[in-house]
Write a protein that holds these residues in place. Structure first.
Motif, short mmCIF file in Angstrom:
data_model
loop_
_atom_site.label_atom_id
_atom_site.label_comp_id
_atom_site.label_asym_id
_atom_site.label_seq_id
_atom_site.Cartn_x
_atom_site.Cartn_y
_atom_site.Cartn_z
N ALA A 56 0.85 -1.19 0.00
CA ALA A 56 0.00 0.00 0.00
C ALA A 56 0.89 1.25 0.00
N PRO A 57 0.48 2.27 -0.76
CA PRO A 57 1.33 3.46 -0.84
C PRO A 57 1.30 4.30 0.45
N ALA A 58 0.16 4.27 1.15
CA ALA A 58 0.04 5.12 2.34
C ALA A 58 -0.43 4.28 3.50
N PRO A 59 -0.13 4.70 4.71
CA PRO A 59 -0.61 3.93 5.86
C PRO A 59 -2.13 3.97 5.98
N ALA A 60 -2.73 2.88 6.43
CA ALA A 60 -4.18 2.84 6.62
C ALA A 60 -4.56 3.50 7.94
#
Lengths: 540, 293, 358
Positions: A14-18
């Protein structure tokens, strides 16, 4: 009880943290409501509590989540099973056995409790959740609300100190939802279980909550008082909308509190001439749908009996009623899926009998978006799905994609339809059906699992379609959606029409189906916050 | 998903691999014994042998499954196996009316292809079992079918063709055709000796006769009774693979990806912040820890 | 009434059925075989597991089909028996050389027909016994009694059994959803279109189930240690080698046939032992395991009795156990008939399953 310390979660690839930098401390015995739009990280937050994130899903968790002294980094979900129970939106997919009592016993069996203890706890739990009469029923024969109660009961029986529920009532009708929430209320109040709950339908739960956490784009607020949280939240139930409009403090969360504040507002609105009585828009001739004496049998059961119904062109009609009242069957029959035992159906300007034509001709007159819109989708990307739909309906390439862009805004065409959010998936299914440009559009329970944003977009789409002459019929439990879009409400019970009339009249006269705004402002029959706002604005 | 990254939800370690091969060998013997058996054994035990082998194979199939799975399956693998078993068993339920046309193998082959030979074997056996339990058709044929279907799934996982390659579709279709035929050829063998002396002349098992004669008899028997059902089954499976194979392979591969069988799980220490004045807890920071699977 | 009906322990019914099947496999006497079928039908009528559809009927149909098929086949192709009583003659058809052993058409004797009838009736009777076991105790109830080493596999089967009906109903829903996009086609391409959303949904559901199992403590009980597994693997491998060696010895008597049987038995025992290793470590507990009472013991005994009587009878060569190849009514051994009638008594002394309201 539950301590989040600077928790961030990033899924593999994933490109960004959830979730980023969540620090929270949830005390014992509280009912905490987690509020946020789809994709905000709510589910991730809930699933870190028992360690499913990241043990089960994969990914990296930085920081620590500690439940009653146990760190999830050191304890896998199954080791926390005695501590944390997790309930999902769809209970049927979580059942391991097939009979109520076995399901309640299952968790305790895997934990190796003594048979006599199991026996005793089963009795206690069944009584507590009112499931004793159902104990030997097959799970598949239960209603949605009963299934959800079994799911909660089977976790509760194992004796966890924390229950985590991810949208437990999103798929339920109001009565079933109330049953489930009442059970929850009981175990929080009487037994001191800590409950963490996420739910889209705030109007159902916000007045039960002790504390609220707002989640947005992976970041959370602290533990807030519900009234304070609702005063600032971007997501709120209609009663809070009304309160914001009228400037009430503290923000009332229940109808009862709101009515205490509402006297002045009622007076003001009364001076302005009360609720509007005119229909929402001009409506065409009553020939879009004509049903005469319809009788529909499914298996050995008669589901629809002697039903007469005519629907006007360009109107929005809502079918309401309990589960099993025959709403879905009626829609299915209109789309040619269930044959009539007797009676007749005519659709559209040409008076087409949906059971008498080939599917190809039928789709140009009537389109149905089924309850599980994903069953309409079978390509492996949004783009391919749109292209398939263009071919299916023999329309110019790009029609479906354009429709989707109009309804939904930009969507990444390379995504798998199943990876879309529930709202986007519904929009894709609606676009697919609309590619056939049907005169009559039928939607079966379209708002299941939708957040407020997606619901608003759906409402706007339906209103726009009706304005352009498409006839819309929705089967729904969602009174707020009806209040927003419906011209007319038809209430079914046991396959017969028990109430039929303009939406305002039917909704405001029924205690079960009245929207929150109506309940607050009765005897005036306002339906939505927007209406009230518009009236106030006109007077100002 | 890039081609070639086939996920192995059930690793085939050497003891399990040896056990599977041994069981398959015994399984093969259980079918072809009429051709290799000595005359005296055949005359004295010819009628009992099929029952004896049914019991033996039932035991061995269980041993084999235990060896492959015991204590090694996580909940995700079980759930995926459950779907494969349900799909295969459901296919049997659907095809109960059309004798012999068993699209079940199609599912087993796809599962074996995507999830590896270990899952292939287990899902083959479980699909047969599930089908039998669904239809209430548990009988002495079940152990034979379990081993056969398991071997079909195992073989699909071992096919020497890269996942996602253009040739994959054709290789798998050919495999489906062959296994469809081979399955019938073997499954008829387990009860063929029953016919014994009572079989039509020239088609029955003759104890002690030379292999060539028995082979000839069986060949005639097979042509006369079974080829008519087995050929359509093989062809159906092959056509299914050609038409629906790529789509189903994609579904299984996506499921394997979403199940994240081999996604790394990691725990880290959060980046240090200066101070947490609002944090009443005083705790020593933990050393960073990585939990492998 | 909230109490669940007491169903007889499934293992008892299965042992009873297997006993009766063994008895049937020892005789070709049509009277005894019809008696076996009759016993099965009576017991199933009285004590069927109400939770399952009656699988005895398809088993009976298959049995009937086998009998008819074999008799017709014998009439057309003949079998090894050429009795003196010719019933009718079919025209003879010449066949090519490679099928020289096969006879097509020709005179049909009553003896050959009777032999085919008796022999196929035996198969039908065995099938009926199995069908009766299936009908009396749904085999899925046996899954609970799998040893701990097979717990994972058993769970997968249970999951499969729950998913299969859902798959079928999803398939129906998807099929009607296809018409919403203007497709009514049948055929293989349509099947593949159906399969995609059905399986996608099933896999999504399975992930939800897996998450739920994980968070409810699945796999938490320590079922085996590494040492257990090593021992089990070793036992299994040695046992399998033993089985293979034993088989080789048995089948090819020139290569030490005397050693064959013991080797086989020891191998099978070792392999079976591998299933039991570590099973005692299983810390799961059971809720409402079926009880084993005197009715269960008695049921099994009646099954064993019928098997024992016929095994003894066939070994001792009692008259009528294997009927003569003459066209006459075979003698009926009275002891065997009594044994069969005793095997029917579980229809009356076992607990009667109550109909559950679904």
């Amino acid at each position: 009880m539950i301590v989040f310390d600077r928790v961030s979660v990033t899924y593999a690839g994933a490109p960004a943290p959830a979730l980023s930098d969540v620090t929270l401390e949830i005390p014992e015995g509280e009912l905490v409501l987690v509020v946020g739009p789809t994709g905000s990280g709510k589910s991730t937050l809930l699933r870190t509590i028992n360690g499913l994130v990241p043990h089960f899903t994969g990914g990296t968790l930085s920081g620590s989540v500690v439940v009653d002294g146990l760190d999830t980094a050191e304890h896998r979900p199954r080791d926390l099973a005695t501590m944390v129970g997790l309930v999902d939106q769809n209970p049927t997919s979580t059942f391991v056995t097939d009979v109520v009592e076995d399901e309640v016993a299952y968790g305790m069996e895997t934990m190796g409790l003594h048979p006599t203890t199991i026996r005793r706890r089963i009795e206690e739990t069944l009584d507590l959740f009112g499931l004793t009469p159902l104990r030997s029923r097959p799970l598949s024969a239960l209603s949605g609300g009963q299934q959800q109660r079994v799911a909660i009961a089977s976790l509760f029986a194992a004796g966890p100190k924390v229950l985590v529920l991810d949208e437990p009532t999103s798929a339920l009708d109001p009565v079933a939802a109330e049953e489930v929430l009442a059970s929850l209320q009981r175990i929080v109040h009487d037994l001191g279980v800590t409950v963490v709950l996420a739910e889209h339908r705030l109007e159902r739960v916000v007045h039960h909550a002790d504390r609220v956490v707002l989640v947005s784009q992976g970041r959370t607020s602290g533990l807030l008082d519900p009234a304070t949280a609702m005063a600032t939240s971007t997501i709120f139930p209609p009663v809070v909308g009304l309160s914001r409009l009228a400037g009430w403090t503290p923000t009332p969360l229940s109808i009862r509190d709101a009515r205490r504040h509402a006297a002045t507002l009622r007076a003001t609105l009364g001076d302005l001439g009360g609720a509007p009585t005119t229909p929402l828009r001009g409506i065409g001739p009553a020939d879009a749908v004509t049903v005469r004496g319809a009788r529909i049998r499914r298996g050995s059961r008669v589901v629809i009996e002697g039903l007469d119904l005519t629907v006007a062109r360009g109107s929005v009609t809502a079918l309401m009623g309990r589960n099993g009242a025959g709403k879905s069957t009626l829609l299915g029959a209109l789309a040619g899926q269930h044959p009539l035992t007797s009676g007749s159906m005519r659709l559209g300007r040409r008076g087409l009998d949906p059971h008498d034509v080939r599917a190809r001709e039928r789709v140009a007159v009537v389109g149905l978006v089924p309850q599980q819109p994903e069953l309409l989708l079978y390509a492996d990307s949004v783009e391919a799905e749109c292209a398939d739909a263009d071919r299916d309906f023999g329309v110019e390439p790009g029609t479906t994609a354009r429709m989707l862009a109009r309804i939904s805004g930009p969507i990444d065409g390379g995504l798998h339809p199943r990876d879309l959010s529930e709202g986007q998936r519904l929009e894709l299914a609606v676009s697919v059906i609309l590619a056939g440009a049907p005169e009559v559009l039928l939607l079966d329970e379209p708002t299941r699992g939708l957040d407020y944003g997606a619901k608003q977009r759906l409402g706007a789409t339906l209103t726009e379609l009706a304005a352009r002459g498409t006839t819309v019929v929705i089967a729904t439990h969602d009174v707020e959606l009806c209040a927003e879009v419906a011209d007319r409400v038809v209430i079914l019970a046991d396959g017969e029409i028990v109430s039929d009339g303009p939406a305002r009249e039917v909704l405001s006269s029924s205690p079960a189906f009245a929207p929150q705004v109506t309940k607050v402002l009765l005897p005036q029959t306002w339906l939505t916050v927007a209406e009230v706002a518009a009236a106030l604005e006109r007077s100002a | 998903m890039t081609a070639g990254t086939t996920r192995r939800a059930i690793p085939l370690r050497w003891p399990a691999a040896v056990a599977v091969s041994l069981v398959c060998t015994v399984g093969l013997l259980a079918f072809v014994w009429p051709f290799v058996v000595s005359a005296e054994f055949a005359t004295s035990h010819g009628n009992d042998a099929p029952w004896f082998f049914a019991v033996l194979l039932a035991l061995l199939a269980l041993v084999c499954l235990a060896e492959l799975t015991s204590g090694r399956l996580d909940a995700k693998t079980i759930a995926v196996l459950g779907v494969a078993a349900a799909a295969g068993g459901g296919m049997r339920l659907l095809s109960a009316g059309t004798a012999g046309l068993e699209p079940m193998f199609f599912v087993v082959i796809v599962a074996g292809r995507v999830l590896g030979p270990g899952v292939g074997f287990v899902s083959g056996s479980l699909a047969v079992t599930t089908g039998a339990l669904l239809t209430g058709g548990v009988g002495p044929w079940l152990p034979f079918q379990m081993i056969c279907a398991g071997a079909v799934g195992l073989g699909a996982g071992l096919l020497p063709v890269a996942a996602g390659a253009r040739a994959e579709r054709w290789v798998v279709a050919g495999y489906a055709l062959l296994t469809g035929l081979g399955y019938g050829l073997l499954m008829n063998l387990w009860f063929w000796p029953f016919l014994g002396a009572n079989a039509p002349t020239g088609m029955g098992f003759v104890p002690g006769a030379p292999v060539s004669e028995n082979l000839n008899h069986y060949g005639v028997f097979y042509l006369a009774t079974s080829l008519g059902w087995d050929l359509p089954r093989g062809v159906l499976n092959a056509v299914l693979v050609l038409v629906a194979g790529p789509a189903l392979l994609r579904v299984f591969r996506r499921a394997a990806r979403r199940a994240a069988f081999d996604a790394p799980v990691a725990f880290e220490q959060p980046p240090l912040r200066t101070a947490l004045p609002d944090d009443p807890r005083v705790r020593a920071p933990k050393p960073p820890e990585v939990v492998g699977r | 009434m909230h109490l669940r009906e007491r169903l007889q322990h499934p293992a008892a019914w299965w042992l009873w059925g297997l006993g009766l099947a063994t008895a049937a496999s020892r005789t070709a006497n049509p009277v005894l075989l019809l008696l076996v079928i009759g016993v099965c039908v009576v017991v199933v009528t009285e004590r069927r597991d109400p939770a399952t559809p009656n699988p005895l009927v398809p088993f009976l149909l298959i049995g009937g089909f086998i009998v008819a098929f074999r008799v017709v086949l014998t009439a057309v192709l003949g079998n090894g028996i050429n009795g003196p009583t010719v019933v009718f003659s079919l025209p003879r058809v010449p066949l090519p050389d490679w099928a020289s052993g096969v006879r097509l058409g020709g005179p049909v004797s009553l003896e050959s027909l009777l032999f085919a009838l008796y022999d196929s009736l035996r198969l039908a009777a065995i099938l009926t016994c199995l069908g009766a076991a299936n009908a009396l105790a749904s085999p899925r109830r046996l899954l609970r009694y799998l040893p701990a080493t097979l717990y994972d596999v058993g769970t997968a089967v249970v999951v499969g059994l729950t998913f299969a009906p859902q798959l079928l109903s999803d398939a129906r829903t998807v099929r009607s959803a296809r018409t919403l996009r203007g497709h009514e086609g049948r055929g293989i391409r349509e099947i593949s279109r159906l399969a995609v959303p059905v399986l996608e949904t099933a896999f999504e559901r399975s992930l939800g189930l897996a998450a739920s199992m994980e968070s409810r403590g699945y796999g938490r009980a320590v079922r085996s240690t590494v040492r257990d597994r090593r021992i089990a693997s070793a036992l299994a491998l040695v046992g399998l080698l033993g089985v293979l060696g034993g088989l080789y010895g048995l089948l090819d008597s020139s290569a030490g046939g005397a050693l064959g049987l013991p080797l086989l038995v020891v191998g099978a025992a070792l392999a079976a032992a591998s299933l039991a290793v570590g099973a005692s470590r299983d810390s799961r507990s059971g809720h409402r395991r079926e009880q084993w009472a005197w009715t269960e013991t008695l049921t099994v005994l009646t099954g064993i009795l019928s098997a024992a009587v016929l095994v003894v009878g066939s070994v001792r060569g009692w008259e009528g156990i294997v009927p003569t190849q003459r066209a006459e009514l075979p003698a009926v051994p009275l002891v065997a008939v009594v044994a069969m009638l005793i095997a029917a008594t579980p229809a009356f002394f076992t607990p009667r399953p109550r109909q559950v309201d679904a």
